[in-house]
Each structure stands twice: as structure tokens, then as C-alpha cells.
Design an enzyme around this catalytic site. Structure first.
Site, mmCIF file in Angstrom:
data_model
loop_
_atom_site.group_PDB
_atom_site.id
_atom_site.type_symbol
_atom_site.label_atom_id
_atom_site.label_comp_id
_atom_site.label_asym_id
_atom_site.label_seq_id
_atom_site.Cartn_x
_atom_site.Cartn_y
_atom_site.Cartn_z
ATOM 1 N N HIS A 72 0.840 -1.209 0.000
ATOM 2 C CA HIS A 72 0.000 0.000 0.000
ATOM 3 C C HIS A 72 0.867 1.248 0.000
ATOM 4 O O HIS A 72 1.949 1.259 0.567
ATOM 5 C CB HIS A 72 -0.949 0.010 1.201
ATOM 6 C CG HIS A 72 -0.285 0.111 2.539
ATOM 7 N ND1 HIS A 72 -0.057 1.305 3.171
ATOM 8 C CD2 HIS A 72 0.202 -0.835 3.376
ATOM 9 C CE1 HIS A 72 0.523 1.094 4.334
ATOM 10 N NE2 HIS A 72 0.712 -0.196 4.488
ATOM 11 N N ASP A 106 -0.435 4.437 0.863
ATOM 12 C CA ASP A 106 -0.815 5.486 1.819
ATOM 13 C C ASP A 106 0.027 5.347 3.088
ATOM 14 O O ASP A 106 0.606 4.302 3.346
ATOM 15 C CB ASP A 106 -2.299 5.406 2.180
ATOM 16 C CG ASP A 106 -2.658 4.131 2.922
ATOM 17 O OD1 ASP A 106 -2.232 3.048 2.479
ATOM 18 O OD2 ASP A 106 -3.343 4.213 3.960
ATOM 19 N N GLU A 150 -4.798 1.714 3.088
ATOM 20 C CA GLU A 150 -4.640 0.567 3.983
ATOM 21 C C GLU A 150 -4.683 0.997 5.440
ATOM 22 O O GLU A 150 -5.243 0.316 6.296
ATOM 23 C CB GLU A 150 -3.319 -0.151 3.681
ATOM 24 C CG GLU A 150 -3.181 -1.499 4.365
ATOM 25 C CD GLU A 150 -2.418 -1.456 5.676
ATOM 26 O OE1 GLU A 150 -2.236 -2.512 6.273
ATOM 27 O OE2 GLU A 150 -2.011 -0.356 6.134
HETATM 28 ZN ZN LIG Z 1 1.536 -1.099 6.201
#
Ligand SMILES: [Zn+2]
Length: 264
Positions: free
Chosen positions: A77, A79, A172
């Protein structure tokens, strides 16, 4: 490109997600990075590179084998967490770490006295911030590792492999990363998430990050006339907190400990 340079380029993007957002991704700035990452994958000659309007990215390193090899996937992820600012990150490489305190800024050190695990990385190059922001290694390090690995395999055709899929997602950290991940499109026999942990560590279970929001409404009454009427919300909150068993909190448990206590 070196992996450290690749990673540090990623850290220059503010990709913090946001709770209580109604949009996907939760913050539009995540899409700016997603676009950059998509273009990087194209530059690195991965195939079927696509990004949907929510910022989910999929790409393929095609099989170089005539054999039928299962398709595996790697996911991470982009973010970053909400704990500290993700903007204006000034990443710096500490070369050949000597095991001492790392002065992040005039007022802040990262010290093995507080984090003894730093000593396990003596002699290595560490990437740190100036102490005022997140680094965002969770999980841009995962992305850098995956992209670098794909480039390595691309440049080393003598390593035989089947189709390898990569997937990158937003949000996430707010528990929404998997919600819009298109498993069918990803089309793998199995996949791995590359996220955190020590070198060589493989986890095949996950903890449950369910949360609860507790709202406590008190009753406000002038203190001179409060007897029998006032309900102090912060006192109620303390009472509520005191009811949570102090052996079942993250700082007092590890491994299966909490669930063992809970179940019996
Ligand atoms: Zn993570």
C-alpha cells in the site's frame, strides 16, 4: 535505479490517508503518487499496467518460461499512517550506522536506549527523517522492494519464473485498502503482502484491527448546583477505561497472548 533512490523518491509524495472521508481514495493527493507509480512501472517495462479511478494499480511481469508455472502476486500500500505528518519528508541516509544515537534534529534523537532493535542494524545504511514527519516506509519500502525485484528479474532472464502480478493500493492505514482490490483482475494463484517486519520474516496470519468509537455524553450543570445532577463525562471515560483488563492491552501482550487470555 538503486533501491534507496527509488524509495526516497516515493517519500517525497504526501500520501497520507484520512479517516472519516467519504471518497476513494480517502485523500485525492494519493492519486498524484499513484499516477507517478503507474508511469514508473511503464518506464520499467512491466506489462498490462493499469490504474483504476480509485488509485488501485495492477501490472504484470510476464512469464519467461515455457512451463506452466503458477501466477504469484505481490501487494503493498502507498498510503501512510495518520500518526504524524506525511508532508515535506526530508529523508536522509545514515551511512554505516555506528550503533549510537542518531541526531534527527537539534531536539530529537533516535536512540538504541529507547529502541534496542537499532543495534541489529549496526554497520548498515539507515534511512531516517528529520524527526518531524513520518518516513512512510510503511509501506513505500514494500513498493520499492517489489518494483526493484521486478527490475532484477527483468534484467536476469536466466531466473525462470511464471507470470508475476504486482498490486498497489491506497487507504490501507484506515482499514479500507482491501475493500476495492480486484482479486479477480489480479488473477493470482496466491499472493504476498510486503509490509513491515524484519528481513526474512513471513507471517501467515493477521491480527484483527477492529476498533470501537465510544461517545460519552455528560450532563453539564453549574458547579454551585451540581450535587446529584452533574455527570462528568471525563470521569465516566476514566471509569470505562479502568474496566479494560490491564493484562489485555497491546503494551502487555505479544503473539497469541491476548486471545489466550480472552478465551480462557
Ligand atoms: Zn503497512
Amino acid at each position: 535505479m538503486e533501491i534507496a533512490e527509488r524509495f526516497i523518491n516515493y517519500t517525497k509524495f504526501d500520501t497520507q490517508s484520512a479517516e472519516d472521508s467519504q471518497t476513494v481514495p480517502s485523500t485525492p493527493k494519493q492519486l498524484i503518487f499513484a499516477k507517478y507509480l503507474k508511469e514508473e512501472l511503464e518506464r520499467e517495462e512491466l506489462k498490462d499496467v493499469e490504474m483504476d479511478e480509485m488509485g488501485y494499480i495492477y501490472a504484470t511481469l510476464p512469464s519467461n518460461s515455457k512451463k506452466k508455472i503458477p501466477t504469484i502476486g505481490f501487494i503493498s500500500h502507498y498510503d501512510t499512517a495518520l500518526d504524524a505528518s506525511g508532508a515535506n519528508i526530508k529523508a536522509r541516509i545514515v551511512r554505516n550506522y555506528d550503533g549510537g544515537d542518531i541526531q534527527l534534529n537539534p531536539n530529537m534523537v533516535s536512540s538504541p536506549a529507547m529502541f534496542p532493535e537499532l543495534l541489529e542494524h549496526k554497520g548498515e545504511d539507515l534511512i531516517v527523517t528529520d524527526g518531524t514527519t513520518l518516513l512512510g516506509a510503511d509501506d513505500k519500502a514494500g513498493i520499492a522492494e517489489i518494483v526493484q525485484a521486478m527490475c532484477y528479474l527483468r534484467d536476469h532472464p536466466e531466473i525462470e519464473h511464471g507470470d508475476i502480478r504486482v498490486g498497489f493500493n491506497p487507504d490501507e492505514e484506515i482499514g479500507m485498502g482491501a475493500h476495492h482490490f480486484d482479486v479477480e483482475k489480479f488473477g493470482c494463484d496466491w499472493g504476498y503482502t510486503i509490509d513491515g517486519g524484519d528481513l526474512g520474516e513471513l507471517e501467515y496470519e493477521n491480527f484483527n484491527a477492529a476498533g470501537a468509537k465510544v461517545f460519552i455524553h455528560g450532563v453539564s450543570v453549574h458547579t454551585g448546583y451540581a450535587k446529584g445532577k452533574m455527570v462528568n463525562a471525563s470521569r465516566l471515560a476514566c471509569e470505562f477505561n479502568a474496566m479494560i483488563p490491564d493484562t489485555e492491552i497491546p503494551e502487555a501482550t505479544e503473539g497469541y497472548q491476548a486471545s489466550t487470555i480472552c478465551s480462557g
